[in-house]
Enzyme design. Structure first.
Site, PDB file in Angstrom:
ATOM      1  N   GLY A 159      -0.358   4.464  -0.268  1.00 53.17           N
ATOM      2  CA  GLY A 159      -1.214   5.643  -0.094  1.00 53.17           C
ATOM      3  C   GLY A 159      -0.607   6.540   0.970  1.00 53.17           C
ATOM      4  O   GLY A 159       0.615   6.547   1.184  1.00 53.17           O
ATOM      5  N   GLY A 160      -1.484   7.293   1.649  1.00 53.15           N
ATOM      6  CA  GLY A 160      -0.992   8.236   2.647  1.00 53.15           C
ATOM      7  C   GLY A 160      -0.086   7.585   3.678  1.00 53.15           C
ATOM      8  O   GLY A 160       1.006   8.089   3.983  1.00 53.15           O
ATOM      9  N   LEU A 161      -0.511   6.449   4.199  1.00 51.30           N
ATOM     10  CA  LEU A 161       0.283   5.827   5.263  1.00 51.30           C
ATOM     11  C   LEU A 161       1.529   5.127   4.735  1.00 51.30           C
ATOM     12  O   LEU A 161       2.597   5.210   5.339  1.00 51.30           O
ATOM     13  CB  LEU A 161      -0.583   4.842   6.052  1.00 51.30           C
ATOM     14  CG  LEU A 161      -1.719   5.495   6.845  1.00 51.30           C
ATOM     15  CD1 LEU A 161      -2.412   4.462   7.702  1.00 51.30           C
ATOM     16  CD2 LEU A 161      -1.215   6.634   7.711  1.00 51.30           C
ATOM     17  N   HIS A 211     -18.492   3.970   9.338  1.00 52.90           N
ATOM     18  CA  HIS A 211     -18.924   4.021  10.744  1.00 52.90           C
ATOM     19  C   HIS A 211     -20.093   4.979  10.956  1.00 52.90           C
ATOM     20  O   HIS A 211     -20.663   5.020  12.056  1.00 52.90           O
ATOM     21  CB  HIS A 211     -17.767   4.487  11.646  1.00 52.90           C
ATOM     22  CG  HIS A 211     -16.696   3.468  11.837  1.00 52.90           C
ATOM     23  ND1 HIS A 211     -16.820   2.416  12.721  1.00 52.90           N
ATOM     24  CD2 HIS A 211     -15.491   3.327  11.269  1.00 52.90           C
ATOM     25  CE1 HIS A 211     -15.722   1.676  12.673  1.00 52.90           C
ATOM     26  NE2 HIS A 211     -14.903   2.212  11.798  1.00 52.90           N
ATOM     27  N   GLU A 235     -13.283   4.103   5.131  1.00 52.38           N
ATOM     28  CA  GLU A 235     -13.520   3.264   6.315  1.00 52.38           C
ATOM     29  C   GLU A 235     -14.179   4.081   7.427  1.00 52.38           C
ATOM     30  O   GLU A 235     -14.984   3.545   8.195  1.00 52.38           O
ATOM     31  CB  GLU A 235     -12.210   2.619   6.780  1.00 52.38           C
ATOM     32  CG  GLU A 235     -11.733   1.557   5.799  1.00 52.38           C
ATOM     33  CD  GLU A 235     -10.365   0.966   6.138  1.00 52.38           C
ATOM     34  OE1 GLU A 235     -10.049   0.820   7.320  1.00 52.38           O
ATOM     35  OE2 GLU A 235      -9.621   0.652   5.192  1.00 52.38           O
ATOM     36  N   ALA A 239      -8.565   5.285   1.658  1.00 58.20           N
ATOM     37  CA  ALA A 239      -9.091   4.124   2.383  1.00 58.20           C
ATOM     38  C   ALA A 239      -9.527   4.529   3.790  1.00 58.20           C
ATOM     39  O   ALA A 239     -10.601   4.116   4.261  1.00 58.20           O
ATOM     40  CB  ALA A 239      -8.023   3.030   2.468  1.00 58.20           C
ATOM     41  N   THR A 240      -8.721   5.363   4.435  1.00 55.21           N
ATOM     42  CA  THR A 240      -9.058   5.798   5.794  1.00 55.21           C
ATOM     43  C   THR A 240     -10.419   6.498   5.793  1.00 55.21           C
ATOM     44  O   THR A 240     -11.262   6.229   6.659  1.00 55.21           O
ATOM     45  CB  THR A 240      -7.962   6.766   6.309  1.00 55.21           C
ATOM     46  OG1 THR A 240      -6.724   6.065   6.268  1.00 55.21           O
ATOM     47  CG2 THR A 240      -8.236   7.238   7.720  1.00 55.21           C
ATOM     48  N   LYS A 293      -8.376  -1.619  11.899  1.00 54.58           N
ATOM     49  CA  LYS A 293      -9.226  -0.863  12.816  1.00 54.58           C
ATOM     50  C   LYS A 293     -10.455  -1.634  13.307  1.00 54.58           C
ATOM     51  O   LYS A 293     -10.841  -1.508  14.446  1.00 54.58           O
ATOM     52  CB  LYS A 293      -9.673   0.427  12.117  1.00 54.58           C
ATOM     53  CG  LYS A 293      -8.487   1.355  11.885  1.00 54.58           C
ATOM     54  CD  LYS A 293      -8.866   2.783  11.807  1.00 54.58           C
ATOM     55  CE  LYS A 293      -9.388   3.179  10.465  1.00 54.58           C
ATOM     56  NZ  LYS A 293      -9.251   4.627  10.229  1.00 54.58           N
ATOM     57  N   GLY A 323       0.854  -1.191   0.000  1.00 53.60           N
ATOM     58  CA  GLY A 323       0.000   0.000   0.000  1.00 53.60           C
ATOM     59  C   GLY A 323       0.883   1.232   0.000  1.00 53.60           C
ATOM     60  O   GLY A 323       1.722   1.401   0.898  1.00 53.60           O
TER      61      GLY A 323
HETATM   62  P1  NAD Z   1      -4.888   4.823   0.860  1.00 56.06           P
HETATM   63  O1  NAD Z   1      -6.212   4.671   0.232  1.00 56.06           O
HETATM   64  O2  NAD Z   1      -4.267   6.192   0.879  1.00 56.06           O
HETATM   65  O3  NAD Z   1      -3.846   3.839   0.170  1.00 56.06           O
HETATM   66  C1  NAD Z   1      -4.098   2.490  -0.010  1.00 56.06           C
HETATM   67  C2  NAD Z   1      -3.002   1.889  -0.881  1.00 56.06           C
HETATM   68  O4  NAD Z   1      -3.259   0.492  -1.038  1.00 56.06           O
HETATM   69  C3  NAD Z   1      -2.935   2.482  -2.293  1.00 56.06           C
HETATM   70  O5  NAD Z   1      -1.585   2.660  -2.653  1.00 56.06           O
HETATM   71  C4  NAD Z   1      -3.561   1.394  -3.147  1.00 56.06           C
HETATM   72  O6  NAD Z   1      -3.070   1.396  -4.501  1.00 56.06           O
HETATM   73  C5  NAD Z   1      -3.099   0.153  -2.408  1.00 56.06           C
HETATM   74  N1  NAD Z   1      -3.899  -1.026  -2.728  1.00 56.06           N
HETATM   75  C6  NAD Z   1      -5.242  -1.138  -2.767  1.00 56.06           C
HETATM   76  N2  NAD Z   1      -5.596  -2.378  -3.151  1.00 56.06           N
HETATM   77  C7  NAD Z   1      -4.435  -3.054  -3.362  1.00 56.06           C
HETATM   78  C8  NAD Z   1      -4.121  -4.366  -3.811  1.00 56.06           C
HETATM   79  N3  NAD Z   1      -5.074  -5.268  -4.076  1.00 56.06           N
HETATM   80  N4  NAD Z   1      -2.815  -4.708  -3.941  1.00 56.06           N
HETATM   81  C9  NAD Z   1      -1.826  -3.832  -3.662  1.00 56.06           C
HETATM   82  N5  NAD Z   1      -2.064  -2.580  -3.230  1.00 56.06           N
HETATM   83  C10 NAD Z   1      -3.350  -2.200  -3.097  1.00 56.06           C
HETATM   84  O7  NAD Z   1      -4.957   4.197   2.335  1.00 56.06           O
HETATM   85  P2  NAD Z   1      -4.544   4.878   3.718  1.00 56.06           P
HETATM   86  O8  NAD Z   1      -5.472   6.000   3.975  1.00 56.06           O
HETATM   87  O9  NAD Z   1      -3.066   5.090   3.697  1.00 56.06           O
HETATM   88  O10 NAD Z   1      -4.935   3.744   4.784  1.00 56.06           O
HETATM   89  C11 NAD Z   1      -4.351   2.454   4.817  1.00 56.06           C
HETATM   90  C12 NAD Z   1      -4.962   1.648   5.944  1.00 56.06           C
HETATM   91  O11 NAD Z   1      -4.550   2.175   7.205  1.00 56.06           O
HETATM   92  C13 NAD Z   1      -6.495   1.665   5.977  1.00 56.06           C
HETATM   93  O12 NAD Z   1      -6.987   0.352   6.076  1.00 56.06           O
HETATM   94  C14 NAD Z   1      -6.843   2.446   7.218  1.00 56.06           C
HETATM   95  O13 NAD Z   1      -7.991   1.991   7.871  1.00 56.06           O
HETATM   96  C15 NAD Z   1      -5.641   2.179   8.094  1.00 56.06           C
HETATM   97  N6  NAD Z   1      -5.507   3.235   9.120  1.00 56.06           N
HETATM   98  C16 NAD Z   1      -5.349   2.869  10.416  1.00 56.06           C
HETATM   99  C17 NAD Z   1      -5.255   3.820  11.413  1.00 56.06           C
HETATM  100  C18 NAD Z   1      -5.067   3.425  12.836  1.00 56.06           C
HETATM  101  O14 NAD Z   1      -4.843   4.295  13.680  1.00 56.06           O
HETATM  102  N7  NAD Z   1      -5.128   2.167  13.184  1.00 56.06           N
HETATM  103  C19 NAD Z   1      -5.318   5.174  11.089  1.00 56.06           C
HETATM  104  C20 NAD Z   1      -5.455   5.533   9.755  1.00 56.06           C
HETATM  105  C21 NAD Z   1      -5.538   4.538   8.772  1.00 56.06           C
END
Ligand code: NAD
Length: 323
Positions: free
Chosen positions: A9-11, A190, A186, A182-183, A116, A7
């Site tokens: 994305g942002g994280l 809720h 998700e 995705a965040t 989460k 992944g």
């Molecule tokens: P995002 O949408 O910015 O990025 C997701 C990435 O995953 C993208 O690069 C996308 O291309 C890739 N991806 C999607 N499907 C894929 C696949 N089949 N194969 C390979 N790569 C794939 O996501 P984000 O906002 O960075 O969030 C990532 C996760 O972190 C989320 O599930 C979110 O719930 C979780 N999160 C957790 C917390 C926490 O405190 N626990 C806080 C924020 C986010």
């Protein structure tokens, strides 16, 4: 420690930036929905940062397009020691299935997620036997909440003989929602009237419409957050004593409220009191999630090297600082 991030994305991007400032970790593989990039001598976090929303790491130097980037990373299993799953978890079983693929693909190392949802984490816990049999160590719920705040609750509980409640109220500010698609989806899941499937089905334009109805802010109460099951497993309290909610502002990088974990308990000598753990307002979601996830990945490797395999919730462990 050589790291693969799933992944970008942002994280995923933020985790790469943190790793670039560390000497004990090196990023060697990144996958996203469009492809992957692998470099055994290290991936340039700045180049990764320049991949735009809607772009792919396959456009980076040495990157390759693939419709199964996760499978490609699994094929490279001998090239890294740890995996950070920074993937969307829509539907609930997505990340549990990815974990299963890693194990069945022969990876024997350390993995963490920032999951989460309670139900998703329960699916991960069900994989304990499989991971033990295959010499993998998985720490789940290693973000901010669940993650940093849940571990703080487990620590705070030590002053008390009885924990009455744990309340988490988080604040996150981001300048653009699509940096964390995705965040945000998700989080929408809720809201009253929404669930994981309906949020997953939203187009980007529809997400913007939902956000526009409340000036870009989402206020969430009684979230189905795995902090509950993690604190139950860690023996801190029952799951129904844990409540989680918060405010997400998608149009302003400033936190709308301070993120606070409050644990209320009774001491051995009958005093009722509260411990509070408040995150500094300048610390972003990315800093709190990714710093914690990498600390737990280091801990997972530490456990793995000592022959401790299986699945654990992050509240059962302390992260291990990465230098
Ligand atoms: P995002 O949408 O910015 O990025 C997701 C990435 O995953 C993208 O690069 C996308 O291309 C890739 N991806 C999607 N499907 C894929 C696949 N089949 N194969 C390979 N790569 C794939 O996501 P984000 O906002 O960075 O969030 C990532 C996760 O972190 C989320 O599930 C979110 O719930 C979780 N999160 C957790 C917390 C926490 O405190 N626990 C806080 C924020 C986010």
């Amino acid at each position: 420690m050589k790291i693969a991030i799933l992944g970008a994305g942002g994280l995923g991007k933020a985790a790469a930036q943190i790793i670039a400032q560390k000497t004990q970790m090196q990023l060697v593989a990144v996958a996203d929905a469009g492809g992957f990039v692998f470099n055994p001598t290290g991936i340039d976090a700045n180049e990764l940062q320049n991949v735009k929303v809607g772009g792919s790491v396959s456009q980076m130097q040495g990157g390759q397009r693939s419709s199964d980037a996760i499978g490609e990373i699994i094929n490279l299993k001998d090239e890294y020691d740890g995996v950070f799953l920074a993937l969307p978890n829509l539907p609930n079983e997505f990340i549990p299935c990815v974990v299963q693929r890693f194990v069945e693909g022969g990876f024997q190392g350390a993995l963490v997620d920032a999951l989460k949802r309670t139900r998703a984490m329960e699916m991960i816990f069900d994989l304990d036997g499989l991971l033990q049999d295959n010499k993998c160590t998985f720490l789940s719920g290693c973000g901010a909440t669940p993650g940093l705040l849940t571990a703080a609750a487990a620590l705070a509980a030590q002053s008390f003989v009885k924990v009455e409640k744990v309340h988490i109220w988080w604040g996150v500010g981001i300048a653009r929602w699509d940096d964390y698609k995705a965040t945000i989806r998700e989080d929408i899941a809720h809201l009253p009237g929404w669930d994981v499937d309906s949020a997953k089905a939203l187009s980007d334009a529809e997400v913007e419409e939902v956000l526009g109805q409340s000036d870009g802010k989402l206020t969430l109460y009684n979230m189905e957050h795995a902090d509950d099951v993690m604190l139950e497993r860690a023996g801190v309290c029952e799951r129904d004593q844990v409540t989680v909610g918060g405010v997400m502002d998608t149009r302003n990088a400033k936190k709308p409220v301070s993120t606070t974990m409050t644990l209320t308990g009774i001491t051995f000598d009958g005093q009722r009191s509260e411990h509070k753990f408040i995150l500094g307002d300048e610390t972003t979601m990315a800093a709190n999630v990714c710093g914690t996830a990498l600390g737990y990945l280091h801990r997972a490797q530490w456990l793995h090297q000592r022959g401790v395999y299986g699945v654990f919730g992050s509240a059962e462990m302390m992260p291990l600082t990465v230098k």
